[in-house]
Design an enzyme around this catalytic site. Structure first.
Site, PDB file in Angstrom:
ATOM      1  N   GLU A 101       0.848  -1.194   0.000  1.00 48.51           N
ATOM      2  CA  GLU A 101       0.000   0.000   0.000  1.00 48.51           C
ATOM      3  C   GLU A 101       0.886   1.248   0.000  1.00 48.51           C
ATOM      4  O   GLU A 101       1.809   1.354   0.809  1.00 48.51           O
ATOM      5  CB  GLU A 101      -0.924  -0.001   1.213  1.00 48.51           C
ATOM      6  CG  GLU A 101      -1.600   1.319   1.524  1.00 48.51           C
ATOM      7  CD  GLU A 101      -2.390   1.894   0.366  1.00 48.51           C
ATOM      8  OE1 GLU A 101      -2.331   3.122   0.164  1.00 48.51           O
ATOM      9  OE2 GLU A 101      -3.057   1.110  -0.352  1.00 48.51           O
TER      10      GLU A 101
ATOM     11  N   HIS B 221     -16.537   9.100  -9.157  1.00 38.76           N
ATOM     12  CA  HIS B 221     -16.922   7.698  -9.347  1.00 38.76           C
ATOM     13  C   HIS B 221     -16.360   7.150 -10.661  1.00 38.76           C
ATOM     14  O   HIS B 221     -17.112   6.677 -11.518  1.00 38.76           O
ATOM     15  CB  HIS B 221     -18.446   7.557  -9.348  1.00 38.76           C
ATOM     16  CG  HIS B 221     -19.095   7.884  -8.048  1.00 38.76           C
ATOM     17  ND1 HIS B 221     -20.430   8.217  -7.940  1.00 38.76           N
ATOM     18  CD2 HIS B 221     -18.608   7.915  -6.782  1.00 38.76           C
ATOM     19  CE1 HIS B 221     -20.733   8.451  -6.673  1.00 38.76           C
ATOM     20  NE2 HIS B 221     -19.636   8.272  -5.951  1.00 38.76           N
TER      21      HIS B 221
ATOM     22  N   ALA C 153     -12.801  -1.138  -9.111  1.00 38.79           N
ATOM     23  CA  ALA C 153     -13.841  -0.502  -9.929  1.00 38.79           C
ATOM     24  C   ALA C 153     -13.457  -0.395 -11.397  1.00 38.79           C
ATOM     25  O   ALA C 153     -14.334  -0.222 -12.249  1.00 38.79           O
ATOM     26  CB  ALA C 153     -14.162   0.884  -9.373  1.00 38.79           C
TER      27      ALA C 153
END
Length: 595
Positions: free
Chosen positions: A46, A525, A560
């Site tokens: 990360e 988004h 996503a």
């Protein structure tokens, strides 16, 4: 709440079965599900810090506190022609938990048709019925008491929700008069009330859920929900503040195989290996960037950045779709006050464009949709179907809140005036964009002059641009008009003094379109940049319906970016479901395999 740290040297020395790149919303789901098997070693790299005790993240109010901090990548778009040359900020989480640590905490799902469309494209197992178990698996819904359900209209379909998952989802403990006024006004305007908004249709008005733990009033996000309860596992290793440079691809018997990743930590370089698979969960911005840095992408783009081509796939970084947003602001009665524990924005309302326009206007927009040419035929069919008279989909979203949400509207201070915002958000954009790394001429790395993950990528959403971007602008303009109509309806009109942004005098179509171009922003988004290819395979996408990268063995993308078409919903619940499903796919595909 602190976890046991691991040094970058010890991380590099581990023999991992699975290596996850990106400890964000999806990555932590995948890592914790895979590490449930004690015989498997799972590593996570990360880029951001852990920040498990960071108050600006954990406290649900005020919202969006961490956007201007080190926990945000601070991305921005290139100048957008369709927005008058403006650039927009693109917040993305640079912290363990990813953007689930920064977002508005809205918890909802798209329509059944949204996910069925993915399957219609040839992505087997990605329809609504296949995804519903994974939606439920991720959530721990807290049922409100019966009195609160009745008073605040806290409705739900018990058959469609999960009550034993990691992510706490809940209704707020308090609601103000504004919530009731907006809710009643929408009902009076003929908008249907939706008492099962998570069961396959979000059309209508309803009280929204949030990813908040009501037991201690804290944000429930990937780090606290998935990682922390499992952080003591001896086979789960997370190295934070580690910047992945590229994925290591080795050629065996003429085929590329992912075997690990190169990363930097504290200025030093390291390598981590994976015996089974490498999983990229770096999000819609950086997953395509990492693939390109590893030699997977459009040969022309790779060559311009000084990267060797290993897999020729021009779809990497393309197909970018985002939700566009405008904000109308109204001066309201000073007596209206927000409740202390009220959520950020309530109620919510999703509507088809046909409900907000005249039949003539709807037909004018639909006629433009019918001549779509820029999209592949299989996607064009789906996009056109959303404008059939019989389609009942939420083509745009309204969020109501007693607050000035617009950074462009700056009222005079200390006037005692009170403001309410209506957020207007386009759900199915026709605008398409791309995300790619920078070419050599834009790099600043001295003699090497080669692309690096340290370079912020070129983000070009193409808002209101391209052959059909005008359709998005048409729809948004009518959304703004309808918001004003709502404000003038009873009982909300009794407390609304006037619309102040756009200014009350901005009424003519061309004036409103011009205002829209100047003040449209993003709802943050982004999807689609490593989309599933479906029946078209590598000619249509980046990953197959098992989320495996075309042309490379043992490499998947799970986040996503794999969504081939945009959904009518905020993304986080769907991203959790994608990650849950992706983790199961990995387990199923590797069942019984031992290295």
């Amino acid at each position: 709440m602190a976890t046991t740290p691991i040094s970058p040297e010890d991380f590099a020395a581990c023999n991992f079965d699975y290596l996850v790149i990106g400890g964000g919303t999806a990555g932590l789901v995948v890592a914790t599900r895979l590490s449930k098997d004690p015989n498997l070693n799972v590593g996570v790299l990360e880029a951001g810090p852990a920040a498990l005790e960071e108050e600006t993240i954990n406290a649900p109010r005020p919202v969006l506190q961490a956007l201007g901090t080190k926990y945000n990548w601070q991305f921005e778009t290139v100048p957008q022609q369709g927005l008058g040359g403006r650039t927009l900020s693109w917040p993305r989480g640079k912290v363990l938990g990813g953007t689930s640590a920064l977002n508005l905490m809205t918890w909802n799902r798209g329509n059944q048709e949204d996910y069925d469309a993915w399957e219609q494209l040839g992505n087997k197992g990605w329809g609504w019925n296949d995804l519903l178990p994974f939606f439920k698996k991720s959530e721990n819904f807290h049922v409100p008491d019966e009195e609160a359900q009745e008073v605040h209209r806290l409705y739900f379909d018990s058959s469609a929700i999960g009550t034993y998952g990691p992510v706490h989802t809940s209704y707020a403990k308090q609601y103000s008069k504004t919530h009731q006024l907006c809710y009643d006004t929408l009902i009076n305007a003929g908008i249907p009330e939706n008492r099962a908004h998570d069961a396959g249709s979000n059309v209508g008005v309803w009280t929204n859920l949030n990813s908040v733990n009501p037991n201690d009033d804290t944000r429930s996000y990937a780090s606290l929900a998935y990682y922390l309860p499992n952080s003591s596992r001896k086979n789960l290793f997370i190295l934070t503040e580690a910047l992945v440079q590229d994925i290591i691809l080795s050629k065996e018997n003429g085929e590329w195989i992912a075997t690990g990743a190169r990363y930097t930590h504290g200025g030093s370089h390291f390598t981590a290996s994976a015996a089974r698979e490498v999983i990229v969960s770096a999000g819609s911005v950086q997953s395509p960037q990492l693939l390109e840095l590893s030699g997977i992408g459009n040969p022309e783009i790779l060559g311009n950045a000084g990267v060797e081509v290993k897999v020729d796939n021009p779809n990497v970084g393309e197909n970018l779709q985002d939700h566009l947003m405008t904000i109308s602001v109204f001066e309201v009665d000073p007596s209206l006050q927000k409740a202390d524990l009220e959520p950020p924005g309530t109620p919510y309302c999703y509507l088809p464009i046909s409900m907000a326009t005249s039949q003539e206007t709807f037909q004018q927009i639909a006629s433009k949709v019918k001549i779509l040419e820029q999209h592949p035929p299989e996607k064009t069919t789906i996009l056109k179907s959303r404008f059939e008279p019989s389609a009942k989909l939420g083509q745009f979203e309204y969020i109501f809140d007693l607050k000035n949400w617009s950074s462009d509207f700056r009222p005079e201070p200390d006037t005692g005036k009170n403001y309410m915002s209506i957020l207007q958000i386009l759900q199915y954009p026709f605008s398409r964009g791309s995300i790619h790394f920078r070419n050599r001429s834009e790099l600043q790395h001295g003699e090497s002059n080669q692309a690096s993950i340290a370079d912020k990528p070129v983000i070009d959403p193409g808002y209101y641009s391209g052959p059909h971007g005008e359709i998005d602008l048409d729809i948004m303009t009518h959304c703004i008009k309808f918001a004003k109509k709502i404000s003038e309806s009873a009982p909300l009109c009794e407390v609304v003094h006037s619309r102040v942004f756009p200014p009350a005098l901005v009424e003519a179509d061309e004036e409103l379109r011009d205002w829209t171009v100047k003040h449209t922003s993003t709802d943050w988004h982004p999807i689609g940049t490593c989309g599933m290819g479906g029946e078209g395979g590598i000619h249509s996408g980046v990953v197959d319906d098992r989320l495996r990268v075309y042309g490379v063995q043992r490499l998947r993308v799970i986040d996503a970016s794999i969504m081939p078409l945009q959904i009518s919903a905020h993304l986080q619940a769907t991203v959790y479901a994608i990650a849950e499903k992706g983790a199961k796919m990995i387990r199923d595909d590797n069942f019984g395999r031992r290295e």
